[in-house]
Write a protein that holds these residues in place. Structure first.
Motif, short mmCIF file in Angstrom:
data_model
loop_
_atom_site.label_atom_id
_atom_site.label_comp_id
_atom_site.label_asym_id
_atom_site.label_seq_id
_atom_site.Cartn_x
_atom_site.Cartn_y
_atom_site.Cartn_z
N GLY A 10 0.79 -1.23 0.00
CA GLY A 10 0.00 0.00 0.00
C GLY A 10 0.82 1.27 0.00
N LEU A 11 2.13 1.16 -0.30
CA LEU A 11 3.03 2.31 -0.23
C LEU A 11 3.61 2.61 -1.61
N PRO A 12 4.00 3.86 -1.85
CA PRO A 12 4.67 4.17 -3.11
C PRO A 12 5.98 3.40 -3.23
N ALA A 13 6.31 2.98 -4.44
CA ALA A 13 7.58 2.30 -4.67
C ALA A 13 8.71 3.32 -4.72
N PRO A 14 9.91 2.94 -4.34
CA PRO A 14 11.04 3.87 -4.49
C PRO A 14 11.14 4.37 -5.94
N GLY A 15 11.25 5.67 -6.09
CA GLY A 15 11.36 6.26 -7.42
C GLY A 15 10.03 6.58 -8.07
N ARG B 248 -0.82 -8.22 -10.17
CA ARG B 248 -0.25 -8.90 -9.00
C ARG B 248 -0.75 -10.33 -8.86
N SER B 249 -1.91 -10.61 -9.44
CA SER B 249 -2.50 -11.94 -9.31
C SER B 249 -1.78 -12.96 -10.19
N ALA B 250 -2.12 -14.23 -10.00
CA ALA B 250 -1.45 -15.30 -10.74
C ALA B 250 -1.97 -15.44 -12.16
N ASP B 251 -3.14 -14.90 -12.46
CA ASP B 251 -3.65 -14.91 -13.83
C ASP B 251 -4.60 -13.74 -14.02
N ILE C 58 5.68 -4.58 -7.95
CA ILE C 58 6.69 -3.55 -8.23
C ILE C 58 7.49 -3.24 -6.97
N SER C 59 8.82 -3.24 -7.12
CA SER C 59 9.70 -2.93 -6.01
C SER C 59 10.43 -1.60 -6.18
N GLY C 60 10.39 -1.03 -7.39
CA GLY C 60 11.05 0.25 -7.57
C GLY C 60 11.01 0.72 -9.01
N PHE C 61 11.34 2.00 -9.21
CA PHE C 61 11.42 2.61 -10.54
C PHE C 61 12.76 3.32 -10.67
N GLU C 62 13.32 3.26 -11.87
CA GLU C 62 14.54 4.01 -12.16
C GLU C 62 14.42 4.60 -13.55
N ALA C 63 14.79 5.86 -13.70
CA ALA C 63 14.82 6.49 -15.02
C ALA C 63 16.01 5.96 -15.79
N ALA D 75 9.00 -16.07 -10.85
CA ALA D 75 10.31 -16.67 -11.06
C ALA D 75 11.44 -15.87 -10.43
N GLY D 76 11.12 -14.88 -9.61
CA GLY D 76 12.14 -14.08 -8.97
C GLY D 76 12.16 -12.66 -9.49
N PRO D 77 13.31 -11.96 -9.37
CA PRO D 77 13.39 -10.58 -9.82
C PRO D 77 13.08 -10.46 -11.32
N GLU D 78 12.41 -9.35 -11.65
CA GLU D 78 12.00 -9.11 -13.03
C GLU D 78 12.17 -7.63 -13.33
N GLU D 79 12.45 -7.31 -14.58
CA GLU D 79 12.61 -5.92 -14.97
C GLU D 79 11.96 -5.68 -16.32
N LEU D 80 11.24 -4.57 -16.45
CA LEU D 80 10.69 -4.14 -17.72
C LEU D 80 11.20 -2.73 -18.01
N ARG D 81 11.56 -2.48 -19.25
CA ARG D 81 11.95 -1.14 -19.66
C ARG D 81 10.87 -0.64 -20.63
N VAL D 82 10.21 0.44 -20.26
CA VAL D 82 9.06 0.93 -21.03
C VAL D 82 9.20 2.43 -21.25
N ASP D 83 8.39 2.92 -22.19
CA ASP D 83 8.37 4.36 -22.44
C ASP D 83 7.39 5.08 -21.52
N LEU D 84 6.26 4.43 -21.24
CA LEU D 84 5.25 5.03 -20.38
C LEU D 84 4.57 3.95 -19.56
N LEU D 85 4.15 4.31 -18.37
CA LEU D 85 3.37 3.42 -17.52
C LEU D 85 2.02 4.07 -17.23
N VAL D 86 0.95 3.30 -17.44
CA VAL D 86 -0.40 3.78 -17.15
C VAL D 86 -0.89 3.08 -15.88
N PRO D 87 -1.13 3.81 -14.79
CA PRO D 87 -1.62 3.18 -13.56
C PRO D 87 -3.13 2.96 -13.62
#
Length: 447
Positions: A171-176, A239-242, A282-287, A300-312
């Motif tokens: 329920g908290l903002p992610a770092p970044g 966040r769900s499994a499907d 989500i554990s964090g954001f970095e520019a 499967a563990g840590p994951e990373e996506l690199r995107v142009d925009l995120l829509v919440p």
């Protein structure tokens, strides 16, 4: 000389927010012979709806028009829309809320942001003569000064649109997260992907976060955009499994428009147009230059996506800061009025098991103060526009001393099976009605 108890009854009922439920509250209060004053932070009525006005509601017009509002509009020559048609947010504003605001007239004040509600001359700790002391509603002026308005009662219909849920875990903002939003890498919910904001999205990699109908609408809009701009990439994380729960009833859904949305979304996922990431926390954001690195943990563990925009599209929560000097009794889980909270807690209830409710359920220890509309549901995501209309009808009756009418709570809601929404405003109800009275479970669904 009259005592204060009778004198402040001549003061207005202050309504915070000029959305559908706030304007309906004004219509009911006026019909009961009381004086409403509507204070709207935006520069027009229904300012929040205008931001997602391109989105089409799932419910036909017959469920989106309040009866007191109708009685006010019809003598002025208003023609109701086709009651079986599905309006967009813009159509709801243009064809209903704007004429309603004109009929209500000078009682509406726009560009008027309420920053606090208290009692005249006393703070939260003072009990003596509290219920007979007028409310004080403080308004922030553009020059930094304040204007205070006195009221006999206050109805908070300000909604939750300006308070989206954070994207991080717990329920908290992610770092970044704040920095990414400030740089424009995280957008506003429900952007006009195929219209006003098209150039911002075309040909880019877009990540949509969320598992409600706001996410589904944005994903479908992005898929439409990708037909004209095929280099557009679409990712969807939940966040769900499907994601099957987002598809809803599909061809079994009583509301055809909502069922078709689920079927279209399933087809896009299965065809690979939309790339799905499940169990995505989500554990964090970095520019990363002009892009955003989204750091997460998955199955499967840590994951990373690199995107142009995120829509919440992760829903909203109430901002209670302006009510700090009032004596409220809120449910500790969902931050709704205490009696209402257990009825709407999404961990235990769908909107099909929520009872209709009125003034007695919405009351607080602070006599004469009410939270209504989407904000009354706190963090619960299953609010219906028709529910808000019944809330304010009951409250206006109680204010006028008509206890029998206030307690006779009922709703005409549809039979349906799917409950999911994350719009930060009133939602809508679908097609075939079922009369529901107090004490009976309300079969309902949201947008």
């Amino acid at each position: 000389m009259r005592d204060l108890a009778s004198a402040h009854q001549d003061l207005p009922v202050v309504i915070i927010g000029a959305g559908p439920v706030g304007l309906a509250a004004a219509a009911h209060v006026r019909e009961r012979g009381l004086t409403p004053v509507v204070l709207e932070a935006g520069d027009t009525v229904a300012a929040a709806i205008r931001t997602w006005g391109h989105t089409r509601l799932f419910s036909p017009w017959r469920y989106n028009i309040d009866e007191a509002a109708r009685r006010l509009l019809e003598p002025n020559g208003w023609q109701e829309p086709d009651l079986d048609a599905l309006p967009t947010g813009h159509e709801l504003v243009d064809d209903y809320l704007t004429p309603l605001s004109a009929a209500l007239g000078h009682v509406i004040r726009t560009s008027t942001r309420v920053v606090a509600v208290s009692r005249q001359g006393i703070d939260k700790t003072r009990s003596q003569n509290r219920d007979n002391t007028p409310f004080l509603v403080r308004i922030a002026q553009t020059d930094g000064s304040y204007d205070d308005v006195q009221a006999r009662s206050v109805i908070d219909a300000s909604g939750t649109w300006e308070q989206p849920n954070p994207l991080g875990r717990s329920g908290l903002p992610a770092p970044g997260e704040a920095e990414a939003a400030a740089r424009g890498l995280i957008t506003q919910p429900l952007p006009a992907v195929t219209d006003a904001h098209r150039d911002r999205f075309a040909g880019r990699h877009i990540l949509v976060i969320g598992a409600g109908h706001s996410a589904a609408n944005t994903l479908l809009d992005l898929a439409e955009l990708a037909q004209d701009a095929p280099e557009t990439r679409i990712s969807w994380a939940v966040r769900s499994a499907d994601v099957t729960g987002v598809y809803g009833g599909e061809d079994r859904d009583e509301l055809a428009a909502r069922g078709a949305l689920g079927s279209r979304l399933r087809a896009l996922v299965e065809s690979g147009v939309i790339d799905v990431h499940t169990t995505f926390t989500i554990s964090g954001f970095e520019a990363a230059g002009d892009q955003l690195r989204v750091l997460a943990t998955g199955s499967a563990g840590p994951e990373e996506l690199r995107v142009d925009l995120l829509v919440p599209a992760t829903g909203f929560r109430p901002d209670l800061s302006m009510l700090a000097e009032l004596r409220l009794e809120l449910d500790p889980a969902v931050e709704a009025p205490r009696q209402l909270g257990p009825l709407i807690d999404p961990e235990f209830h769908s909107c099909g098991s929520v009872e209709p409710h009125g003034e007695s359920v919405l009351s607080h220890p602070e006599a004469g103060f009410y939270i209504v509309g989407m904000k009354s549901y706190g963090r619960a995501p299953t609010f219906l526009m028709a529910t808000g209309y019944e809330q304010v009808r009951s409250i206006a009756a109680a204010m006028a001393g008509d206890r029998a009418a206030a307690d006779e709570v009922h709703l005409n809601l549809p039979e349906t099976g799917v409950c999911s929404t994350d719009l930060g405003g009133s939602c809508d109800a679908p097609a075939e009605p079922q009369l529901v009275t107090i004490g009976a479970p309300a079969a309902a669904s949201c947008c």
